[in-house]
Design a protein around this motif. Structure first.
Motif, PDB file in Angstrom:
ATOM      1  N   UNK A   8      12.250  30.299 -13.066  1.00  0.00           N
ATOM      2  CA  UNK A   8      11.980  29.367 -14.165  1.00  0.00           C
ATOM      3  C   UNK A   8      13.019  28.248 -14.215  1.00  0.00           C
ATOM      4  N   UNK A   9      14.268  28.539 -13.891  1.00  0.00           N
ATOM      5  CA  UNK A   9      15.282  27.482 -13.858  1.00  0.00           C
ATOM      6  C   UNK A   9      14.987  26.468 -12.760  1.00  0.00           C
ATOM      7  N   UNK A  10      14.530  26.947 -11.610  1.00  0.00           N
ATOM      8  CA  UNK A  10      14.176  26.021 -10.522  1.00  0.00           C
ATOM      9  C   UNK A  10      12.979  25.170 -10.916  1.00  0.00           C
ATOM     10  N   UNK A  11      11.999  25.780 -11.565  1.00  0.00           N
ATOM     11  CA  UNK A  11      10.821  25.024 -12.006  1.00  0.00           C
ATOM     12  C   UNK A  11      11.214  24.025 -13.092  1.00  0.00           C
ATOM     13  N   UNK A  12      12.105  24.414 -13.999  1.00  0.00           N
ATOM     14  CA  UNK A  12      12.575  23.493 -15.043  1.00  0.00           C
ATOM     15  C   UNK A  12      13.164  22.224 -14.433  1.00  0.00           C
ATOM     16  N   UNK A  13      14.074  22.402 -13.488  1.00  0.00           N
ATOM     17  CA  UNK A  13      14.735  21.236 -12.910  1.00  0.00           C
ATOM     18  C   UNK A  13      13.772  20.398 -12.069  1.00  0.00           C
ATOM     19  N   UNK A  16      11.570  18.412 -14.446  1.00  0.00           N
ATOM     20  CA  UNK A  16      12.312  17.309 -15.050  1.00  0.00           C
ATOM     21  C   UNK A  16      12.401  16.126 -14.083  1.00  0.00           C
ATOM     22  N   UNK A  17      12.699  16.397 -12.825  1.00  0.00           N
ATOM     23  CA  UNK A  17      12.774  15.318 -11.827  1.00  0.00           C
ATOM     24  C   UNK A  17      11.421  14.646 -11.631  1.00  0.00           C
ATOM     25  N   UNK A  18      10.392  15.452 -11.442  1.00  0.00           N
ATOM     26  CA  UNK A  18       9.071  14.904 -11.156  1.00  0.00           C
ATOM     27  C   UNK A  18       8.499  14.139 -12.351  1.00  0.00           C
ATOM     28  N   UNK A  19       8.659  14.691 -13.548  1.00  0.00           N
ATOM     29  CA  UNK A  19       8.147  14.009 -14.735  1.00  0.00           C
ATOM     30  C   UNK A  19       8.866  12.684 -14.966  1.00  0.00           C
ATOM     31  N   UNK A  20      10.165  12.655 -14.738  1.00  0.00           N
ATOM     32  CA  UNK A  20      10.905  11.399 -14.897  1.00  0.00           C
ATOM     33  C   UNK A  20      10.338  10.327 -13.985  1.00  0.00           C
ATOM     34  N   UNK A  38      15.366  14.926 -21.570  1.00  0.00           N
ATOM     35  CA  UNK A  38      16.645  15.605 -21.749  1.00  0.00           C
ATOM     36  C   UNK A  38      16.599  17.086 -21.393  1.00  0.00           C
ATOM     37  N   UNK A  39      15.426  17.700 -21.498  1.00  0.00           N
ATOM     38  CA  UNK A  39      15.357  19.136 -21.226  1.00  0.00           C
ATOM     39  C   UNK A  39      13.910  19.542 -20.959  1.00  0.00           C
ATOM     40  N   UNK A  40      13.743  20.506 -20.081  1.00  0.00           N
ATOM     41  CA  UNK A  40      12.437  21.111 -19.820  1.00  0.00           C
ATOM     42  C   UNK A  40      12.629  22.619 -19.865  1.00  0.00           C
ATOM     43  N   UNK A  41      11.803  23.288 -20.657  1.00  0.00           N
ATOM     44  CA  UNK A  41      11.864  24.748 -20.757  1.00  0.00           C
ATOM     45  C   UNK A  41      10.469  25.292 -20.467  1.00  0.00           C
ATOM     46  N   UNK A  42      10.365  26.030 -19.376  1.00  0.00           N
ATOM     47  CA  UNK A  42       9.096  26.614 -18.960  1.00  0.00           C
ATOM     48  C   UNK A  42       9.053  28.063 -19.419  1.00  0.00           C
ATOM     49  N   UNK A  43       7.901  28.480 -19.920  1.00  0.00           N
ATOM     50  CA  UNK A  43       7.719  29.869 -20.339  1.00  0.00           C
ATOM     51  C   UNK A  43       7.777  30.785 -19.114  1.00  0.00           C
ATOM     52  N   UNK A  44       8.052  32.054 -19.348  1.00  0.00           N
ATOM     53  CA  UNK A  44       8.164  33.021 -18.251  1.00  0.00           C
ATOM     54  C   UNK A  44       6.900  33.079 -17.394  1.00  0.00           C
ATOM     55  N   UNK A  45       5.734  32.941 -18.018  1.00  0.00           N
ATOM     56  CA  UNK A  45       4.495  33.007 -17.254  1.00  0.00           C
ATOM     57  C   UNK A  45       4.112  31.659 -16.643  1.00  0.00           C
ATOM     58  N   UNK A  46       4.908  30.653 -16.815  1.00  0.00           N
ATOM     59  CA  UNK A  46       4.744  29.307 -16.253  1.00  0.00           C
ATOM     60  C   UNK A  46       3.421  28.670 -16.692  1.00  0.00           C
ATOM     61  N   UNK A  47       2.935  29.027 -17.848  1.00  0.00           N
ATOM     62  CA  UNK A  47       1.684  28.434 -18.349  1.00  0.00           C
ATOM     63  C   UNK A  47       1.961  27.251 -19.284  1.00  0.00           C
ATOM     64  N   UNK A  86       3.338  25.163  -6.743  1.00  0.00           N
ATOM     65  CA  UNK A  86       3.247  26.395  -7.514  1.00  0.00           C
ATOM     66  C   UNK A  86       1.786  26.630  -7.868  1.00  0.00           C
ATOM     67  N   UNK A  87       1.464  27.881  -8.117  1.00  0.00           N
ATOM     68  CA  UNK A  87       0.080  28.258  -8.359  1.00  0.00           C
ATOM     69  C   UNK A  87      -0.454  27.663  -9.660  1.00  0.00           C
TER      70      UNK A  87
END
Length: 137
Positions: A8-13, A16-20, A38-47, A86-87
């Motif tokens: 989830x930390x890798x997906x967060x970063x 953030x890069x891609x959305x910017x 400023x921040x991206x927080x993805x849920x555990x299930x990545x939904x 990612x799936x």
């Protein structure tokens, strides 16, 4: 062997890069100029992903930018499908990050209090200098 960062930390970063980049290059809405993720927080299930954004300007301008981003969330998600490997690409939920604005307000209050203390200290010292001391007996 465990990885250094969780998934989830890798997906967060990465999000953030891609959305910017996508917001800067693909969206033309004038309400989102000068926007910072400023921040991206993805849920555990990545939904779902909560994306915090900040912008220079007034609080109303920031609220309008968040409204514009939530309106464009579907398009941004569709564009992310091609960029992420990612799936499930998470549903994006944008919100205003008020932490920077609050920190600026607190800093301004502190600067004002310090300036007022200096002025009152100078006024007190100048009034003491003008008063004659009573003669010693």
């Amino acid at each position: 062997m465990p990885r250094e960062y969780s998934r989830t930390l890798r997906i967060n970063s990465q999000l953030q890069r891609e959305l910017s980049e996508l917001i800067r290059t693909e969206l033309t809405d004038p309400r989102i100029n000068g926007l910072t993720i400023t921040d991206v927080v993805v849920a555990q299930d990545v939904r779902n992903a909560k994306v915090s954004v900040s912008q220079l300007g007034t609080d109303d301008e920031l609220k309008q930018a968040v409204k514009a981003l939530n309106g464009a969330a579907g398009r941004l998600r569709h564009l992310l499908v091609d960029r992420l490997r990612i799936r499930h690409v998470p549903t994006l939920h944008f919100s205003a990050d008020m932490a920077l604005r609050d920190a600026d307000r607190v800093g301004s209050l502190i600067r004002t209090a310090i300036a007022n203390d200096k002025l009152s200290g100078e006024a007190a010292s100048s009034s003491e200098a003008g008063v004659d001391e009573p003669p010693a007996s």
